[in-house]
Motif scaffolding. Structure first.
Motif, PDB file in Angstrom:
ATOM      1  N   PHE A 183       7.867 -27.029  23.902  1.00  0.00           N
ATOM      2  CA  PHE A 183       7.578 -26.623  22.527  1.00  0.00           C
ATOM      3  C   PHE A 183       8.760 -25.861  21.930  1.00  0.00           C
ATOM      4  O   PHE A 183       9.178 -26.113  20.809  1.00  0.00           O
ATOM      5  CB  PHE A 183       6.308 -25.759  22.515  1.00  0.00           C
ATOM      6  CG  PHE A 183       6.093 -25.001  21.234  1.00  0.00           C
ATOM      7  CD1 PHE A 183       5.693 -25.661  20.077  1.00  0.00           C
ATOM      8  CD2 PHE A 183       6.297 -23.627  21.182  1.00  0.00           C
ATOM      9  CE1 PHE A 183       5.501 -24.958  18.901  1.00  0.00           C
ATOM     10  CE2 PHE A 183       6.110 -22.925  20.008  1.00  0.00           C
ATOM     11  CZ  PHE A 183       5.709 -23.594  18.868  1.00  0.00           C
ATOM     12  N   LEU A 184       9.316 -24.937  22.725  1.00  0.00           N
ATOM     13  CA  LEU A 184      10.379 -24.086  22.191  1.00  0.00           C
ATOM     14  C   LEU A 184      11.677 -24.856  21.995  1.00  0.00           C
ATOM     15  O   LEU A 184      12.490 -24.513  21.138  1.00  0.00           O
ATOM     16  CB  LEU A 184      10.621 -22.893  23.123  1.00  0.00           C
ATOM     17  CG  LEU A 184       9.556 -21.805  23.097  1.00  0.00           C
ATOM     18  CD1 LEU A 184       9.841 -20.741  24.130  1.00  0.00           C
ATOM     19  CD2 LEU A 184       9.467 -21.160  21.717  1.00  0.00           C
ATOM     20  N   LYS A 185      11.907 -25.917  22.791  1.00  0.00           N
ATOM     21  CA  LYS A 185      13.199 -26.608  22.708  1.00  0.00           C
ATOM     22  C   LYS A 185      13.136 -27.881  21.887  1.00  0.00           C
ATOM     23  O   LYS A 185      14.121 -28.251  21.246  1.00  0.00           O
ATOM     24  CB  LYS A 185      13.706 -26.919  24.117  1.00  0.00           C
ATOM     25  CG  LYS A 185      14.365 -25.703  24.739  1.00  0.00           C
ATOM     26  CD  LYS A 185      14.749 -25.912  26.179  1.00  0.00           C
ATOM     27  CE  LYS A 185      15.110 -24.594  26.815  1.00  0.00           C
ATOM     28  NZ  LYS A 185      14.824 -24.553  28.225  1.00  0.00           N
ATOM     29  N   LYS A 186      11.990 -28.562  21.900  1.00  0.00           N
ATOM     30  CA  LYS A 186      11.964 -29.890  21.293  1.00  0.00           C
ATOM     31  C   LYS A 186      11.370 -29.919  19.879  1.00  0.00           C
ATOM     32  O   LYS A 186      11.745 -30.756  19.078  1.00  0.00           O
ATOM     33  CB  LYS A 186      11.164 -30.870  22.183  1.00  0.00           C
ATOM     34  CG  LYS A 186      11.723 -31.023  23.571  1.00  0.00           C
ATOM     35  CD  LYS A 186      13.028 -31.817  23.600  1.00  0.00           C
ATOM     36  CE  LYS A 186      13.573 -31.826  25.016  1.00  0.00           C
ATOM     37  NZ  LYS A 186      15.019 -31.991  25.087  1.00  0.00           N
ATOM     38  N   THR A 187      10.407 -29.039  19.605  1.00  0.00           N
ATOM     39  CA  THR A 187       9.795 -29.120  18.268  1.00  0.00           C
ATOM     40  C   THR A 187      10.562 -28.237  17.290  1.00  0.00           C
ATOM     41  O   THR A 187      11.231 -27.285  17.689  1.00  0.00           O
ATOM     42  CB  THR A 187       8.326 -28.646  18.307  1.00  0.00           C
ATOM     43  OG1 THR A 187       8.318 -27.274  18.690  1.00  0.00           O
ATOM     44  CG2 THR A 187       7.504 -29.455  19.280  1.00  0.00           C
ATOM     45  N   LEU A 189       9.292 -26.271  15.020  1.00  0.00           N
ATOM     46  CA  LEU A 189       8.679 -24.940  14.948  1.00  0.00           C
ATOM     47  C   LEU A 189       9.099 -24.092  16.143  1.00  0.00           C
ATOM     48  O   LEU A 189       9.403 -22.906  16.019  1.00  0.00           O
ATOM     49  CB  LEU A 189       7.155 -25.101  14.905  1.00  0.00           C
ATOM     50  CG  LEU A 189       6.370 -23.857  14.546  1.00  0.00           C
ATOM     51  CD1 LEU A 189       6.731 -23.382  13.154  1.00  0.00           C
ATOM     52  CD2 LEU A 189       4.882 -24.122  14.646  1.00  0.00           C
ATOM     53  N   GLY A 190       9.142 -24.751  17.321  1.00  0.00           N
ATOM     54  CA  GLY A 190       9.531 -24.036  18.525  1.00  0.00           C
ATOM     55  C   GLY A 190      10.969 -23.557  18.442  1.00  0.00           C
ATOM     56  O   GLY A 190      11.295 -22.426  18.815  1.00  0.00           O
ATOM     57  N   GLN A 191      11.846 -24.431  17.903  1.00  0.00           N
ATOM     58  CA  GLN A 191      13.246 -24.028  17.748  1.00  0.00           C
ATOM     59  C   GLN A 191      13.357 -22.864  16.778  1.00  0.00           C
ATOM     60  O   GLN A 191      14.126 -21.920  17.000  1.00  0.00           O
ATOM     61  CB  GLN A 191      14.072 -25.219  17.261  1.00  0.00           C
ATOM     62  CG  GLN A 191      14.325 -26.225  18.364  1.00  0.00           C
ATOM     63  CD  GLN A 191      14.834 -27.554  17.849  1.00  0.00           C
ATOM     64  OE1 GLN A 191      14.735 -27.852  16.652  1.00  0.00           O
ATOM     65  NE2 GLN A 191      15.359 -28.363  18.740  1.00  0.00           N
ATOM     66  N   ALA A 192      12.561 -22.940  15.717  1.00  0.00           N
ATOM     67  CA  ALA A 192      12.544 -21.827  14.764  1.00  0.00           C
ATOM     68  C   ALA A 192      12.096 -20.551  15.462  1.00  0.00           C
ATOM     69  O   ALA A 192      12.662 -19.475  15.254  1.00  0.00           O
ATOM     70  CB  ALA A 192      11.621 -22.147  13.597  1.00  0.00           C
TER      71      ALA A 192
END
Lengths: 311, 315
Positions: A183-187, A189-192
């Motif tokens: 989630f944190l790396k691919k989406t 929102l996750g990158q945000a």
């Protein structure tokens, strides 16, 4: 804050030390290793949401363990009133706590984001107190438990008997960790979210709506608390303080792993779980196992403080 | 005029409090004793907070003081009063040792470490049953002054008055500037030549010793200790709520808060015997959100702005 590159480098070193530690314990006290991995998995699973909130939203939620208790009670209601298995009620529990997280963030946490650490700590402390007392009023202090046939299954290997159900803890911890990292790396929102975790002001300048990110991260973390509650329900007595000790234990993990280092939570959790199991396996010293956790917490915080003299 | 009235009121209030046991019943006296104990804890917690350090260790020092007093009393035959003093010195000594490690920490790390230390204390005490009675606790055969409530009241009252005096000394002498500047900006404080660590250690030792003495007196009053009740987080939460409601960073804030919440909780206990502590939690949350300065701080601010308005109008 989230510092992915640096953690990747130091991760290799810690990973090697971690594996050596596990092998040594495995030869010396195999039973302690198994128990430790099981319990450590649970610690990591519960520690992850606290780390997520602290790393990205920047709030230390002192009511963390009490929301876990609340999750346990909701799971108990599902089981008791509609006889829904805890592992099935995991899905509704995720969404119920997700919603609760949204409400708590919107009406309480959002107001103290800029108010300084003191007010944030006191606010979550107050929330913790309200939840504990509310549970006492609604359900009294009588301990309750959920019985499922599969939770007590065990396997006998040589001369030791190992509970099988508890292996779900490390499995779930790894699953949640992998999903979170994806989630944190691919989406987007996750990158945000990672960006906000690293530098909230910079993220705001490049046009990220930090408020939405905080809301989502906070709610997801609460959802994970719900998952943890339903996973541990078959093996945990439910009473008003059953989740409370996990607040400090989770914070011990975050302090050990460093802010934003989610992989470190898993390694730290299993290390502490094994260390606790070793102390408990020494006859006559069972009661001292709690000191392991708090002792390591204090030692790690102090070591970190002395490494950076200016803080 | 105001400067002459204030000391007279204070002296009158103290005299009234001293002679109170002759006028009021045993129940009200007992309520007052509990309030004064919590007032001491609230004030000592606030003293540490004035330096910018949020301590969660109140229950820990309270419990260690309680155990130190009970153990010296029952095992080594100390006079109860001597054992209370000993508890104060013992806790001060522990605070001195811990202070060297803990007071380098800031923010959430200081708070969490003090909370963890409380837990470590209670685990240690639970695991040396030979000395402490373990999980089931310890009972002493005689409570202090053989249960004479007037004498116990005077003892607790003097502790509360000493705490108020120390707190006012902190607020009125030179220390006050040092403490405030450490709280507001440590870098500026350091560059002004303030020995930050020295002041923090000094306040930490004094406030911990007061908490230890409060714990010692409290258990001598009831003659009973156990890890569950003596290290109860109530001894942390209630004083915190009191200081917050009254207003932090001031002596009279904690005093007002302790009186308001103390009497309120006695009343709530009667109408809501189970879970009345929820009111404390709700109060903490509401005060943090809407009235961060507390009752005393807000009224003081209002009076000051009122005066300034008056002045500007008359000019």
């Amino acid at each position: 804050m989230l510092n992915l590159e640096k953690t990747n480098k130091s991760l290799k070193k810690t990973l090697i030390a971690f594996i050596i530690f596990l092998i040594v314990v495995g030869i010396w006290k195999p039973l302690a290793l198994v128990y430790g991995i099981q319990r450590g998995g649970l610690y990591s699973l519960i520690g992850l949401p606290l780390a997520l909130i602290l790393g990205i939203v920047g709030i230390l939620n002192l009511a963390h363990g009490d929301f876990l208790t609340l999750g346990l009670y909701i799971g108990y209601i599902f089981f008791n009133s509609w006889s829904i298995d805890p592992l099935i009620s995991m899905a509704p529990l995720f969404f119920i706590l997700f919603g609760l997280g949204m409400v708590i963030y919107s009406i309480l946490i959002r107001r103290v984001l800029k108010a300084g650490h003191l007010n944030q700590l006191l606010l979550t402390f107050g929330i913790s107190m309200i939840i504990i007392e509310l549970i006492k009023i609604i359900w009294t202090t009588r301990p309750r438990s959920v019985y499922t046939s599969y939770a007590s299954s065990s396997v006998t290997l040589g001369n030791m008997s190992i509970g099988m159900y508890e292996f779900i803890y490390p499995a779930m911890a790894i699953a949640v960790l992998v999903i979170l990292q994806l989630f944190l790396k691919k989406t987007r929102l996750g990158q945000a979210a990672s960006a906000v975790g690293q530098n909230p002001k910079g993220a705001e300048i490049v046009g990220i709506n930090t408020n939405v990110v905080y809301l989502v991260v906070f709610s997801i973390a609460f959802g994970i608390i719900g998952v943890a509650a339903s996973v541990m329900l078959p093996r945990t007595p439910v009473f008003p303080l059953s989740g409370n000790p996990y607040t400090l234990k989770s914070f011990a993990l975050v302090a050990m792993a460093g802010l934003g280092n989610l992989n470190g939570i898993l390694i730290g959790g299993i290390t502490l779980g094994v260390a606790e199991a070793i102390v408990q396996s020494i006859p006559g010293y069972e009661g001292w196992s709690d000191v392991v956790f708090f002792g390591i917490l204090i030692a790690v915080i102090l070591l970190n403080a002395y490494r950076r003299p200016e803080s | 005029m105001k400067k002459t009235i204030f000391p007279i009121i204070t002296i009158l209030a103290i005299v009234l409090l001293i002679f109170l046991p002759y006028f009021i019943g045993a129940y009200l006296l007992h309520v007052l004793m509990t309030i004064f104990i919590y007032m001491t804890l609230a004030l000592s917690w606030d003293m540490m907070l004035r330096t910018g350090q949020l301590s969660f260790g109140v229950a820990g020092f309270f419990g260690v003081g309680a155990y130190a007093s009970i153990i010296t009393c029952s095992r080594f035959g100390f006079n109860p009063l001597v054992s209370i003093l000993f508890a104060g010195f013992f806790v001060a000594l522990i605070a001195l040792g811990l202070g060297f490690a803990v007071l380098k920490l800031r923010d959430i790390y200081f708070s969490i470490t003090t909370l963890a230390i409380t837990m470590v204390f209670s685990v240690i005490i639970r695991n040396i049953p030979k000395l402490t009675g373990g999980a089931s606790g310890k009972v002493i055969p005689n409570v202090i002054f053989n249960g004479d409530s007037a004498k116990t009241y005077w003892l607790i009252l003097s502790l509360a008055l000493i705490t108020i005096l120390i707190s006012e000394m902190f607020n009125r002498t030179k220390i006050h500037f040092a403490i405030n500047s450490i709280r507001n900006d440590e870098i500026i404080a350091r560059s002004s030549g303030i020995n930050i660590f020295g002041y923090l250690l000094f306040v930490f030792i004094i406030s911990s010793a007061l908490q230890g003495i409060a714990g010692a007196i409290y258990t001598q009053q009831y003659g009973f200790v156990s890890p569950e009740t003596t290290f109860s987080l109530d001894f942390l939460l209630l004083p915190m709520a009191m200081a917050l409601v009254g207003g932090i960073y001031s002596t009279w804030g904690s005093v007002i808060g302790a009186l308001v919440l103390g009497f309120a909780s006695e009343y709530l206990k009667l109408i809501m015997p189970y879970g009345h502590l929820i009111i404390y939690g709700i109060m903490i949350v509401l005060i943090i959100l809407f009235l961060p300065k507390g009752i005393y701080g807000t009224t003081k601010d209002k009076i000051i702005t009122h005066k300034i308005e008056k002045k500007s109008l008359s000019e």
